[in-house]
Design a protein around this motif. Structure first.
Motif, PDB file in Angstrom:
ATOM      1  N   ARG A   1       0.813  -1.211   0.000  1.00 47.40           N
ATOM      2  CA  ARG A   1       0.000   0.000   0.000  1.00 47.40           C
ATOM      3  C   ARG A   1       0.852   1.270   0.000  1.00 47.40           C
ATOM      4  O   ARG A   1       0.411   2.305  -0.493  1.00 47.40           O
ATOM      5  CB  ARG A   1      -0.932   0.022   1.225  1.00 47.40           C
ATOM      6  N   GLU A   2       2.051   1.181   0.556  1.00 44.55           N
ATOM      7  CA  GLU A   2       2.936   2.343   0.598  1.00 44.55           C
ATOM      8  C   GLU A   2       4.328   1.939   0.121  1.00 44.55           C
ATOM      9  O   GLU A   2       4.914   0.992   0.638  1.00 44.55           O
ATOM     10  CB  GLU A   2       3.039   2.904   2.022  1.00 44.55           C
ATOM     11  N   LEU A   3       4.851   2.690  -0.845  1.00 43.29           N
ATOM     12  CA  LEU A   3       6.193   2.460  -1.363  1.00 43.29           C
ATOM     13  C   LEU A   3       6.974   3.769  -1.245  1.00 43.29           C
ATOM     14  O   LEU A   3       6.719   4.727  -1.973  1.00 43.29           O
ATOM     15  CB  LEU A   3       6.138   2.003  -2.818  1.00 43.29           C
ATOM     16  N   LEU A   4       7.895   3.805  -0.286  1.00 39.40           N
ATOM     17  CA  LEU A   4       8.635   5.021   0.043  1.00 39.40           C
ATOM     18  C   LEU A   4      10.104   4.825  -0.326  1.00 39.40           C
ATOM     19  O   LEU A   4      10.806   4.029   0.296  1.00 39.40           O
ATOM     20  CB  LEU A   4       8.497   5.342   1.533  1.00 39.40           C
ATOM     21  N   LEU A   5      10.571   5.579  -1.325  1.00 42.89           N
ATOM     22  CA  LEU A   5      11.935   5.437  -1.833  1.00 42.89           C
ATOM     23  C   LEU A   5      12.675   6.767  -1.837  1.00 42.89           C
ATOM     24  O   LEU A   5      13.719   6.903  -2.478  1.00 42.89           O
ATOM     25  CB  LEU A   5      11.911   4.871  -3.259  1.00 42.89           C
ATOM     26  N   GLY A   6      12.171   7.734  -1.124  1.00 42.23           N
ATOM     27  CA  GLY A   6      12.689   9.097  -1.213  1.00 42.23           C
ATOM     28  C   GLY A   6      14.108   9.284  -0.714  1.00 42.23           C
ATOM     29  O   GLY A   6      14.607   8.562   0.148  1.00 42.23           O
TER      30      GLY A   6
ATOM     31  N   GLU B   1       5.855  -1.811 -14.401  1.00 39.34           N
ATOM     32  CA  GLU B   1       5.333  -2.932 -13.612  1.00 39.34           C
ATOM     33  C   GLU B   1       4.740  -2.493 -12.275  1.00 39.34           C
ATOM     34  O   GLU B   1       3.951  -3.232 -11.672  1.00 39.34           O
ATOM     35  CB  GLU B   1       6.445  -3.953 -13.351  1.00 39.34           C
ATOM     36  N   LEU B   2       5.094  -1.293 -11.815  1.00 40.09           N
ATOM     37  CA  LEU B   2       4.505  -0.799 -10.562  1.00 40.09           C
ATOM     38  C   LEU B   2       2.996  -0.649 -10.681  1.00 40.09           C
ATOM     39  O   LEU B   2       2.292  -0.605  -9.665  1.00 40.09           O
ATOM     40  CB  LEU B   2       5.136   0.541 -10.178  1.00 40.09           C
ATOM     41  N   ALA B   3       2.497  -0.570 -11.907  1.00 43.27           N
ATOM     42  CA  ALA B   3       1.058  -0.422 -12.111  1.00 43.27           C
ATOM     43  C   ALA B   3       0.289  -1.666 -11.668  1.00 43.27           C
ATOM     44  O   ALA B   3      -0.938  -1.617 -11.536  1.00 43.27           O
ATOM     45  CB  ALA B   3       0.761  -0.122 -13.583  1.00 43.27           C
ATOM     46  N   LYS B   4       0.993  -2.768 -11.415  1.00 50.31           N
ATOM     47  CA  LYS B   4       0.325  -3.987 -10.947  1.00 50.31           C
ATOM     48  C   LYS B   4      -0.028  -3.920  -9.466  1.00 50.31           C
ATOM     49  O   LYS B   4      -0.741  -4.794  -8.960  1.00 50.31           O
ATOM     50  CB  LYS B   4       1.223  -5.201 -11.209  1.00 50.31           C
ATOM     51  N   LEU B   5       0.475  -2.887  -8.764  1.00 56.05           N
ATOM     52  CA  LEU B   5       0.223  -2.759  -7.326  1.00 56.05           C
ATOM     53  C   LEU B   5      -1.165  -2.160  -7.109  1.00 56.05           C
ATOM     54  O   LEU B   5      -1.327  -0.984  -6.804  1.00 56.05           O
ATOM     55  CB  LEU B   5       1.308  -1.893  -6.683  1.00 56.05           C
ATOM     56  N   SER B   6      -2.166  -2.984  -7.244  1.00 57.99           N
ATOM     57  CA  SER B   6      -3.551  -2.496  -7.250  1.00 57.99           C
ATOM     58  C   SER B   6      -3.989  -1.897  -5.924  1.00 57.99           C
ATOM     59  O   SER B   6      -4.971  -1.142  -5.876  1.00 57.99           O
ATOM     60  CB  SER B   6      -4.499  -3.639  -7.636  1.00 57.99           C
ATOM     61  N   GLN B   7      -3.283  -2.212  -4.819  1.00 57.31           N
ATOM     62  CA  GLN B   7      -3.648  -1.673  -3.511  1.00 57.31           C
ATOM     63  C   GLN B   7      -2.823  -0.435  -3.132  1.00 57.31           C
ATOM     64  O   GLN B   7      -3.060   0.159  -2.074  1.00 57.31           O
ATOM     65  CB  GLN B   7      -3.437  -2.744  -2.431  1.00 57.31           C
ATOM     66  N   LEU B   8      -1.891  -0.052  -3.979  1.00 55.41           N
ATOM     67  CA  LEU B   8      -0.972   1.035  -3.630  1.00 55.41           C
ATOM     68  C   LEU B   8      -1.697   2.369  -3.509  1.00 55.41           C
ATOM     69  O   LEU B   8      -2.416   2.784  -4.419  1.00 55.41           O
ATOM     70  CB  LEU B   8       0.121   1.144  -4.699  1.00 55.41           C
TER      71      LEU B   8
END
Length: 208
Positions: free
Chosen positions: A81-86, A97-104
């Motif tokens: 749900r959360e992807l933090l790479l800052g 491929e990040l578009a597959k993260l339907s819950q993000l």
């Protein structure tokens, strides 16, 4: 007896230049190797994120000194749900491929040295609420698919190399409250219908 030479005159005419001792050379090689070992990429810093065993809903890798690219394998973390790479030193383009993260609902790669354009596939992230891409070096025009992010509340695209006009589909983002576009080469005006914008005077700065 011959005169005694002065104490400071210790260099013979045929003396060779000083060379780095083998022990010092080995030390420098070890330091260089250590630096390479400490330069982590995402898969080395968080192996479970790349081998599919990460089970959490949040992946926080901010301020880790990461290098390399964003691995497409992150798109297989279906529960994320959360992807933090800052604030790292990541490079390369953002994998579609990040578009597959339907819950993000939060994608935050702010402050990296990415390249390329914003993938239109990101428009499939129907749960996205916070998309912060400030200072990521992305370029090109904004994909019209951004208008499909109907849950989006915060969109920060400031300080990049974006150009062209804003896609008209942005007026579909009825929940959008913060839209940051400054320090780009964007033109035109903010689409009508964005009634929830709260900082419109200070937030939006378009060129031409």
């Amino acid at each position: 007896p011959p005169p005694t030479p002065p104490r400071h005159a210790t260099t013979a005419p045929n003396q060779q230049p000083t060379q780095i001792r083998p022990s010092l050379l080995h030390f420098l090689v070890l330091v260089s190797a250590l630096r390479l070992c400490l330069a982590l990429d995402i898969c080395r810093a968080a192996p479970s994120a790349c081998n599919g065993t990460h089970t959490g809903t949040k992946l926080d890798l901010e301020w880790q000194g990461l290098t390399g690219t964003i691995p497409p394998a992150l798109g297989d973390l279906s529960q994320l749900r959360e992807l933090l790479l800052g604030t790292n030193s990541l490079s390369g383009s953002m994998p579609p491929e990040l578009a597959k993260l339907s819950q993000l609902n939060t994608l935050w790669p702010e402050g990296n040295a990415l390249s390329g354009t914003l993938p239109p596939e990101l428009g499939k992230l129907s749960q996205m609420k916070t998309l912060v891409l400030q200072s990521t070096n992305i370029s090109g025009t904004l994909p019209r698919e951004l208008g499909q992010l109907s849950q989006l509340v915060w969109l920060d695209l400031g300080n990049n190399n974006l150009s062209g006009s804003l896609p008209s589909g942005l007026n579909n983002l009825s929940k959008l409250e913060r839209l940051l576009l400054k320090d780009n080469d964007l033109s035109g005006s903010v689409p009508s219908g964005l009634d929830n914008l709260k900082q419109i005077g200070a937030v939006c700065k378009l060129g031409g």
